[in-house]
Design a protein around this motif. Structure first.
Motif, PDB file in Angstrom:
ATOM      1  N   ALA A 166     -61.323 -53.635 -60.452  1.00 11.09           N
ATOM      2  CA  ALA A 166     -61.799 -54.330 -61.649  1.00 11.09           C
ATOM      3  C   ALA A 166     -62.895 -53.510 -62.312  1.00 11.09           C
ATOM      4  CB  ALA A 166     -62.317 -55.721 -61.308  1.00 11.09           C
ATOM      5  N   ASP A 167     -62.685 -53.153 -63.560  1.00 10.91           N
ATOM      6  CA  ASP A 167     -63.648 -52.393 -64.357  1.00 10.91           C
ATOM      7  C   ASP A 167     -64.047 -51.094 -63.668  1.00 10.91           C
ATOM      8  OD1 ASP A 167     -64.882 -52.053 -66.761  1.00 10.91           O
ATOM      9  OD2 ASP A 167     -66.018 -53.909 -66.673  1.00 10.91           O
ATOM     10  N   CYS A 168     -63.038 -50.359 -63.206  1.00  9.46           N
ATOM     11  CA  CYS A 168     -63.273 -49.092 -62.515  1.00  9.46           C
ATOM     12  C   CYS A 168     -62.922 -47.881 -63.360  1.00  9.46           C
ATOM     13  CB  CYS A 168     -62.470 -49.049 -61.216  1.00  9.46           C
ATOM     14  SG  CYS A 168     -63.109 -50.144 -59.937  1.00  9.46           S
ATOM     15  N   CYS A 169     -62.623 -48.096 -64.642  1.00  8.59           N
ATOM     16  CA  CYS A 169     -62.285 -46.965 -65.515  1.00  8.59           C
ATOM     17  C   CYS A 169     -63.071 -47.100 -66.811  1.00  8.59           C
ATOM     18  CB  CYS A 169     -60.783 -46.934 -65.790  1.00  8.59           C
ATOM     19  SG  CYS A 169     -60.250 -45.477 -66.720  1.00  8.59           S
ATOM     20  N   TYR A 170     -64.319 -46.646 -66.793  1.00  5.15           N
ATOM     21  CA  TYR A 170     -65.178 -46.775 -67.973  1.00  5.15           C
ATOM     22  C   TYR A 170     -65.783 -45.434 -68.388  1.00  5.15           C
ATOM     23  CZ  TYR A 170     -68.520 -47.048 -64.113  1.00  5.15           C
ATOM     24  OH  TYR A 170     -69.221 -46.785 -62.960  1.00  5.15           O
ATOM     25  N   HIS A 171     -65.286 -44.343 -67.798  1.00  8.66           N
ATOM     26  CA  HIS A 171     -65.819 -43.007 -68.089  1.00  8.66           C
ATOM     27  C   HIS A 171     -64.682 -41.996 -67.986  1.00  8.66           C
ATOM     28  CE1 HIS A 171     -68.094 -39.242 -67.354  1.00  8.66           C
ATOM     29  NE2 HIS A 171     -69.027 -39.826 -68.096  1.00  8.66           N
ATOM     30  N   ALA A 172     -64.789 -40.900 -68.725  1.00  7.95           N
ATOM     31  CA  ALA A 172     -63.728 -39.895 -68.750  1.00  7.95           C
ATOM     32  C   ALA A 172     -63.434 -39.286 -67.386  1.00  7.95           C
ATOM     33  CB  ALA A 172     -64.091 -38.790 -69.741  1.00  7.95           C
ATOM     34  N   SER A 173     -64.399 -39.362 -66.465  1.00 10.94           N
ATOM     35  CA  SER A 173     -64.202 -38.773 -65.139  1.00 10.94           C
ATOM     36  C   SER A 173     -63.417 -39.683 -64.192  1.00 10.94           C
ATOM     37  CB  SER A 173     -65.558 -38.443 -64.506  1.00 10.94           C
ATOM     38  OG  SER A 173     -66.310 -39.629 -64.289  1.00 10.94           O
ATOM     39  N   HIS A 174     -63.099 -40.910 -64.596  1.00  9.10           N
ATOM     40  CA  HIS A 174     -62.492 -41.873 -63.686  1.00  9.10           C
ATOM     41  C   HIS A 174     -60.971 -41.844 -63.579  1.00  9.10           C
ATOM     42  CE1 HIS A 174     -66.346 -44.480 -64.277  1.00  9.10           C
ATOM     43  NE2 HIS A 174     -66.539 -43.488 -63.429  1.00  9.10           N
ATOM     44  N   PRO A 175     -60.212 -41.615 -64.676  1.00  6.40           N
ATOM     45  CA  PRO A 175     -58.758 -41.765 -64.576  1.00  6.40           C
ATOM     46  C   PRO A 175     -58.094 -40.906 -63.505  1.00  6.40           C
ATOM     47  CG  PRO A 175     -59.410 -41.715 -66.872  1.00  6.40           C
ATOM     48  CD  PRO A 175     -60.639 -41.384 -66.075  1.00  6.40           C
TER      49      PRO A 175
END
Length: 242
Positions: A166-175
């Motif tokens: 949940a809400d673990c993709c909020y920055h370009a480094s995450h995907p």
């Protein structure tokens, strides 16, 4: 080392939520009540993450201390897991990535998950463990384990049926690291996970689109939208084995 102060103006601007200022979140525990009346209480703490100045690019650090509070995407996922999507976790062995306060995982427990493995980076684990203790009634029916886990380097242990985030993709480094862990856990030959449910608020629409693309490119996996908020800001993505 560079301490990241939650009281700084720049930090608060980035953390501002529609429900009020970021600082207001920590005055009381977050309370979530399921449609069946199960009450979950989540401790929240002001961020105190310290990031090493020598940390390499993309290192697994929560630079904004986001794991210390409850976010909208977690609330949305918790509501769905305890209502229309409860059948996806009931009787299942569940792993939550980036658990933070643990709301989504606890909701899966309230929905009848057979076991919970709640994971995050080491600095967040004391808060997560405190919430396991605060909601100890969950463990009367669902065993709960808390463990450190780093996306991109770790895969789900054998015996996990469902992966939550949940809400673990909020920055370009995450995907890339997030998708790498999800994909590797679902396509392996030895006891692959059967499903992932990812609830994402589109803080960074480009990162969100990149995550969906990386998952959709996998021929062994099917990616669908399970739910979307009325304002289009939150999407719950379902990933299953074909």
């Amino acid at each position: 080392q560079v301490p990241l102060e939650f009281s700084s103006a720049a930090f608060q601007r980035r953390q501002m939520d529609r429900d009020g200022s970021f600082a207001d979140r920590f005055k009381e525990p977050h309370v979530f009540t399921t449609s069946s009346g199960v009450r979950l209480e989540l401790n929240q703490t002001p961020p105190s993450i310290v990031v090493s100045a020598d940390a390499p690019p993309g290192a697994a650090v929560d630079e904004l201390g986001t794991g210390t509070t409850v976010w909208r995407a977690a609330v949305s996922l918790a509501r769905l897991l305890t209502s229309s999507l409860s059948h996806l976790v009931e009787g299942k062995r569940v792993l939550e990535l980036g658990s933070g306060t643990g709301l989504a995982g606890f909701a899966a427990g309230a929905a009848g998950a057979s076991s919970l493995l709640l994971t995050d980076l080491p600095p967040v684990l004391p808060l997560l463990r405190s919430n396991v203790s605060r909601n100890s009634f969950i463990q009367t029916t669902t065993p709960v384990v808390v463990s450190s886990f780093e996306w991109g380097l770790n895969v789900a242990p054998s015996g996990v049926d469902v992966i939550l985030a949940a809400d673990c993709c909020y920055h370009a480094s995450h995907p890339v690291p997030l998708s790498r862990t999800v994909v590797a856990s679902m396509v392996r030959e030895d006891e692959p996970a059967e499903r992932a449910i990812l609830s994402c608020e589109k803080h960074d629409p480009i990162a969100h689109a990149a995550l969906k693309r990386l998952l959709t490119e996998q021929p062994a996996l099917a990616v669908t939208t399970l739910w979307e908020s009325g304002d289009g800001r939150i999407e719950v993505i379902g990933v299953s084995r074909r």
